[in-house]
Design a protein around this motif. Structure first.
Motif, PDB file in Angstrom:
ATOM      1  N   ILE A  21      86.582  35.906 -33.189  1.00 44.35           N
ATOM      2  CA  ILE A  21      85.601  34.934 -32.677  1.00 44.35           C
ATOM      3  C   ILE A  21      86.066  33.497 -32.937  1.00 44.35           C
ATOM      4  CG2 ILE A  21      83.282  34.008 -33.170  1.00 44.35           C
ATOM      5  CD1 ILE A  21      82.388  37.013 -33.422  1.00 44.35           C
ATOM      6  N   HIS A  22      86.585  33.257 -34.123  1.00 45.80           N
ATOM      7  CA  HIS A  22      86.893  31.870 -34.502  1.00 45.80           C
ATOM      8  C   HIS A  22      88.281  31.399 -34.062  1.00 45.80           C
ATOM      9  CE1 HIS A  22      83.132  31.140 -36.521  1.00 45.80           C
ATOM     10  NE2 HIS A  22      83.241  32.263 -37.197  1.00 45.80           N
ATOM     11  N   THR A  23      89.168  32.313 -33.729  1.00 42.97           N
ATOM     12  CA  THR A  23      90.500  31.875 -33.283  1.00 42.97           C
ATOM     13  C   THR A  23      90.686  32.016 -31.766  1.00 42.97           C
ATOM     14  OG1 THR A  23      91.539  34.045 -33.639  1.00 42.97           O
ATOM     15  CG2 THR A  23      91.535  32.514 -35.516  1.00 42.97           C
ATOM     16  N   ARG A  24      89.662  32.534 -31.078  1.00 39.23           N
ATOM     17  CA  ARG A  24      89.720  32.619 -29.608  1.00 39.23           C
ATOM     18  C   ARG A  24      89.817  31.211 -29.013  1.00 39.23           C
ATOM     19  NH1 ARG A  24      87.059  30.849 -26.217  1.00 39.23           N
ATOM     20  NH2 ARG A  24      85.625  30.230 -27.866  1.00 39.23           N
ATOM     21  N   ARG A  25      90.601  31.058 -27.988  1.00 39.91           N
ATOM     22  CA  ARG A  25      90.756  29.753 -27.324  1.00 39.91           C
ATOM     23  C   ARG A  25      90.704  29.914 -25.816  1.00 39.91           C
ATOM     24  NH1 ARG A  25      89.205  28.476 -31.116  1.00 39.91           N
ATOM     25  NH2 ARG A  25      90.107  27.465 -32.920  1.00 39.91           N
ATOM     26  N   ASP A  26      90.324  28.848 -25.152  1.00 34.00           N
ATOM     27  CA  ASP A  26      90.388  28.788 -23.694  1.00 34.00           C
ATOM     28  C   ASP A  26      91.758  28.209 -23.359  1.00 34.00           C
ATOM     29  OD1 ASP A  26      89.803  28.736 -21.011  1.00 34.00           O
ATOM     30  OD2 ASP A  26      88.052  27.453 -21.185  1.00 34.00           O
ATOM     31  N   VAL A  27      92.662  29.072 -22.890  1.00 33.76           N
ATOM     32  CA  VAL A  27      94.071  28.704 -22.762  1.00 33.76           C
ATOM     33  C   VAL A  27      94.357  28.163 -21.361  1.00 33.76           C
ATOM     34  CG1 VAL A  27      96.425  29.627 -22.747  1.00 33.76           C
ATOM     35  CG2 VAL A  27      94.801  30.368 -24.508  1.00 33.76           C
ATOM     36  N   ARG A  28      95.044  27.060 -21.297  1.00 30.81           N
ATOM     37  CA  ARG A  28      95.409  26.459 -20.019  1.00 30.81           C
ATOM     38  C   ARG A  28      96.923  26.405 -19.824  1.00 30.81           C
ATOM     39  NH1 ARG A  28      91.090  26.812 -18.511  1.00 30.81           N
ATOM     40  NH2 ARG A  28      89.239  25.530 -18.673  1.00 30.81           N
ATOM     41  N   GLY A  78      96.563  39.389 -28.896  1.00 30.32           N
ATOM     42  CA  GLY A  78      97.533  38.298 -28.788  1.00 30.32           C
ATOM     43  C   GLY A  78      97.647  37.715 -27.394  1.00 30.32           C
ATOM     44  N   LEU A  79      96.681  38.053 -26.532  1.00 26.87           N
ATOM     45  CA  LEU A  79      96.677  37.529 -25.159  1.00 26.87           C
ATOM     46  C   LEU A  79      95.801  36.291 -25.061  1.00 26.87           C
ATOM     47  CD1 LEU A  79      96.082  40.826 -23.131  1.00 26.87           C
ATOM     48  CD2 LEU A  79      98.167  39.417 -23.053  1.00 26.87           C
ATOM     49  N   GLY A  80      96.297  35.288 -24.374  1.00 29.68           N
ATOM     50  CA  GLY A  80      95.480  34.131 -24.076  1.00 29.68           C
ATOM     51  C   GLY A  80      94.674  34.364 -22.810  1.00 29.68           C
ATOM     52  N   VAL A  81      93.481  33.766 -22.767  1.00 33.65           N
ATOM     53  CA  VAL A  81      92.608  33.839 -21.599  1.00 33.65           C
ATOM     54  C   VAL A  81      92.110  32.434 -21.280  1.00 33.65           C
ATOM     55  CG1 VAL A  81      90.401  34.719 -20.693  1.00 33.65           C
ATOM     56  CG2 VAL A  81      91.845  36.209 -22.094  1.00 33.65           C
ATOM     57  N   GLY A  82      92.148  32.068 -20.010  1.00 32.44           N
ATOM     58  CA  GLY A  82      91.558  30.796 -19.576  1.00 32.44           C
ATOM     59  C   GLY A  82      90.563  31.051 -18.462  1.00 32.44           C
ATOM     60  N   GLY A 138      97.431  36.240 -20.159  1.00 31.53           N
ATOM     61  CA  GLY A 138      98.836  36.511 -20.434  1.00 31.53           C
ATOM     62  C   GLY A 138      99.177  36.222 -21.888  1.00 31.53           C
ATOM     63  N   TYR A 139     100.355  36.661 -22.292  1.00 30.31           N
ATOM     64  CA  TYR A 139     100.820  36.276 -23.625  1.00 30.31           C
ATOM     65  C   TYR A 139     101.082  34.776 -23.632  1.00 30.31           C
ATOM     66  CZ  TYR A 139     101.105  41.202 -24.690  1.00 30.31           C
ATOM     67  OH  TYR A 139     100.767  42.507 -24.903  1.00 30.31           O
ATOM     68  N   VAL A 140     101.023  34.195 -24.821  1.00 30.50           N
ATOM     69  CA  VAL A 140     101.123  32.737 -24.933  1.00 30.50           C
ATOM     70  C   VAL A 140     102.169  32.354 -25.969  1.00 30.50           C
ATOM     71  CG1 VAL A 140      98.751  32.300 -24.211  1.00 30.50           C
ATOM     72  CG2 VAL A 140      99.241  32.688 -26.633  1.00 30.50           C
ATOM     73  N   SER A 141     102.709  31.156 -25.821  1.00 30.97           N
ATOM     74  CA  SER A 141     103.673  30.657 -26.805  1.00 30.97           C
ATOM     75  C   SER A 141     102.978  30.361 -28.129  1.00 30.97           C
ATOM     76  CB  SER A 141     104.349  29.394 -26.270  1.00 30.97           C
ATOM     77  OG  SER A 141     103.365  28.424 -25.922  1.00 30.97           O
ATOM     78  N   HIS A 142     101.709  29.945 -28.063  1.00 31.93           N
ATOM     79  CA  HIS A 142     100.949  29.624 -29.277  1.00 31.93           C
ATOM     80  C   HIS A 142      99.480  29.488 -28.910  1.00 31.93           C
ATOM     81  CE1 HIS A 142     102.224  25.821 -27.356  1.00 31.93           C
ATOM     82  NE2 HIS A 142     101.025  25.384 -27.703  1.00 31.93           N
ATOM     83  N   PHE A 143      98.646  29.627 -29.921  1.00 23.82           N
ATOM     84  CA  PHE A 143      97.224  29.303 -29.791  1.00 23.82           C
ATOM     85  C   PHE A 143      96.965  28.033 -30.581  1.00 23.82           C
ATOM     86  CE2 PHE A 143      97.082  33.946 -29.212  1.00 23.82           C
ATOM     87  CZ  PHE A 143      96.209  34.079 -28.138  1.00 23.82           C
ATOM     88  N   THR A 169      76.825  30.991 -36.773  1.00 24.78           N
ATOM     89  CA  THR A 169      78.082  30.248 -36.643  1.00 24.78           C
ATOM     90  C   THR A 169      78.994  30.898 -35.611  1.00 24.78           C
ATOM     91  OG1 THR A 169      77.892  29.494 -38.927  1.00 24.78           O
ATOM     92  CG2 THR A 169      80.084  29.379 -37.930  1.00 24.78           C
ATOM     93  N   ALA A 170      78.979  32.236 -35.573  1.00 20.26           N
ATOM     94  CA  ALA A 170      79.750  32.954 -34.544  1.00 20.26           C
ATOM     95  C   ALA A 170      79.254  32.563 -33.157  1.00 20.26           C
ATOM     96  CB  ALA A 170      79.633  34.460 -34.756  1.00 20.26           C
ATOM     97  N   ALA A 171      77.937  32.497 -32.994  1.00 24.17           N
ATOM     98  CA  ALA A 171      77.378  32.102 -31.693  1.00 24.17           C
ATOM     99  C   ALA A 171      77.830  30.689 -31.324  1.00 24.17           C
ATOM    100  CB  ALA A 171      75.855  32.179 -31.743  1.00 24.17           C
ATOM    101  N   HIS A 172      77.785  29.807 -32.299  1.00 25.66           N
ATOM    102  CA  HIS A 172      78.124  28.398 -32.066  1.00 25.66           C
ATOM    103  C   HIS A 172      79.612  28.208 -31.750  1.00 25.66           C
ATOM    104  CE1 HIS A 172      77.746  24.109 -32.233  1.00 25.66           C
ATOM    105  NE2 HIS A 172      78.342  23.955 -33.400  1.00 25.66           N
ATOM    106  N   HIS A 173      80.429  29.196 -32.044  1.00 22.02           N
ATOM    107  CA  HIS A 173      81.857  29.108 -31.732  1.00 22.02           C
ATOM    108  C   HIS A 173      82.208  29.828 -30.430  1.00 22.02           C
ATOM    109  CE1 HIS A 173      82.142  27.338 -35.683  1.00 22.02           C
ATOM    110  NE2 HIS A 173      83.393  27.021 -35.432  1.00 22.02           N
ATOM    111  N   ALA A 174      81.222  30.023 -29.588  1.00 21.71           N
ATOM    112  CA  ALA A 174      81.487  30.574 -28.257  1.00 21.71           C
ATOM    113  C   ALA A 174      82.189  29.531 -27.403  1.00 21.71           C
ATOM    114  CB  ALA A 174      80.168  30.988 -27.605  1.00 21.71           C
ATOM    115  N   PRO A 175      82.847  29.981 -26.344  1.00 18.27           N
ATOM    116  CA  PRO A 175      83.400  29.017 -25.385  1.00 18.27           C
ATOM    117  C   PRO A 175      82.261  28.326 -24.655  1.00 18.27           C
ATOM    118  CG  PRO A 175      83.509  31.243 -24.484  1.00 18.27           C
ATOM    119  CD  PRO A 175      83.032  31.370 -25.905  1.00 18.27           C
TER     120      PRO A 175
END
Lengths: 264, 264
Positions: free
Chosen positions: B44-51, B177-181, B210-215, A69-75
């Motif tokens: 892993i599960h809360t990481r986001r591709d931030v734009r 707490g840093l966003g990455v895109g 950079g730091y972000v207003s929210h994820f 599941t961790a793998a599946h939650h990759a970007p």
């Protein structure tokens, strides 16, 4: 498992578009505590590429489910999720993969200079037969059709997405106490043949997974003096490839030692 | 930064070999606590591709040093560590990169079917100018000479190593707490030109940090209905590509829902 056709049809259900979405909910507790942050760094810094320390102990389903599941939650580029996972446990399939490895390994030996060749032959480079779980992570380059958001100019982006899945799995596995070894000495087609993978699917990584007797303190190739760990400061550039550190860069360089777990 | 020549000379210091190494020390406390394990999964599960959520707040040097060190501790084929990192803060350099993006983005628009084109044009796909730090992660395919342990048969392994560095950095950044895109809509040569990168070096990833207003709670493309998250069970194969789940496979499939943070 659904047949690939049905899976693709599901993935192609793209009736709605990006900007027409309803307001999206945000993470309610975005901050990590100091302890949580340290745990993430611990996984990153204690992860190892394991070759020889696998135990035969079975991996519980709930653990394997979590790391998959961790793998599946990759970007993934354009959220295309191009990966598939072949879980290999059958001894006869491992034997076929092992034969593919042996052949490539014998060829690889001849690529090294004579002085290194005998040493290369003795290297332990995989745990295919010993690891209870083998896992092939693939990339389906045609998933979601020919035009993918973010893959219009750099075709390899879908392969890179599958690699991100591998690294997610690797870190999750370390946190679970599981060793992972990435075996890459294969002819790609031989690996396809051993696993019945269609020609259009790219096998990105073949991983050996299992509990281990121990994790080494340092990467094996580093500890053995094969290659030193490079100094991070030598790999940093500022604003341009040939850019020297300005005041901001110099301040950053001064903090690198503190950030290195082997020094800080 | 050392000139590339000196760096390569350091990397080539390979007097000792793998099997001739002294006994290697092992990790004294290999187990993660339940809390530590949960923290790794949380990243892993809360990481986001931030734009679009970058704040202008400066990123402290010690934080940037930690996430770069995490990247540098990625696995690499044959321990070749093929990556370099260009830290971009100069507005004029960001402007050049942004122009390269704009050009490719305009071209990409034309690749989409007419119905989607207007939507694609409106997508927010990068935060180049807003993010205080931009970072280009590259791959030097010639580092450590032509024959690399583990890269004898699959040439892309060095590129994959640089991608592992990106994913390490991304997870470390999330814990900070840093966003990455990840911006990938470039002609590779245009990115090289903007950053003065030599022809033989591959720019693997261009990241806005950079730091972000929210994820966001979910990936933006998922929340918008652009594509659904695929069901992991549909992506699992057993022993072979066409392999059906046996008893062990069925037991594993039954545990997937528990492992999914959105369901479990």
């Amino acid at each position: 498992m659904q047949p690939p056709g049905r899976r693709l049809a599901t993935a192609r259900r793209q009736g709605e578009y990006f900007m027409s979405s309803p307001a999206q909910s945000i993470q309610t507790n975005p901050q990590f505590s100091a302890e949580e942050r340290a745990a993430v760094y611990r996984a990153i810094h204690t992860r190892r590429d394991v070759r020889g320390q696998f135990l035969p102990d079975p991996v519980p389903d709930e653990v394997l489910a979590r790391v998959l599941t961790a793998a599946h939650h990759a970007p993934s580029v354009g959220f295309m999720q191009p990966w598939d996972f072949i879980v290999v446990r059958a001894p006869e399939v491992k034997q076929k993969v092992n034969q593919a490895f042996r052949l490539a390994h014998a060829e690889a030996e001849l690529m090294f200079e004579e002085g290194k060749r005998a040493t290369y032959r003795k290297l332990k480079l995989e745990g295919i037969l010993e690891a209870p779980i083998n896992l092939c992570v693939t990339c389906d380059r045609r998933r979601n059709g020919p035009v993918v958001v973010g893959r219009t100019h750099i075709a390899a982006m879908d392969l890179y997405s599958s690699v991100c899945a591998v690294q997610n799995l690797w870190l999750a596995a370390r946190a679970e106490g599981l060793g992972v070894g990435w075996v890459s000495i294969f002819h790609q087609q031989a690996l396809r043949d051993a696993l019945g993978i269609p020609r259009e699917i790219i096998p990105v990584a073949y991983l050996c997974i299992g509990y281990v007797s121990h994790f080494y303190d340092r990467p094996e190739l580093e500890a053995a003096g094969w290659l030193p760990r490079l100094a991070l400061g030598e790999l940093l550039h500022f604003d341009r490839w040939q850019g020297e550190a300005d005041a901001a860069g110099t301040a950053l360089l001064a903090r690198l030692d503190d950030a290195d777990p082997a020094r800080g």
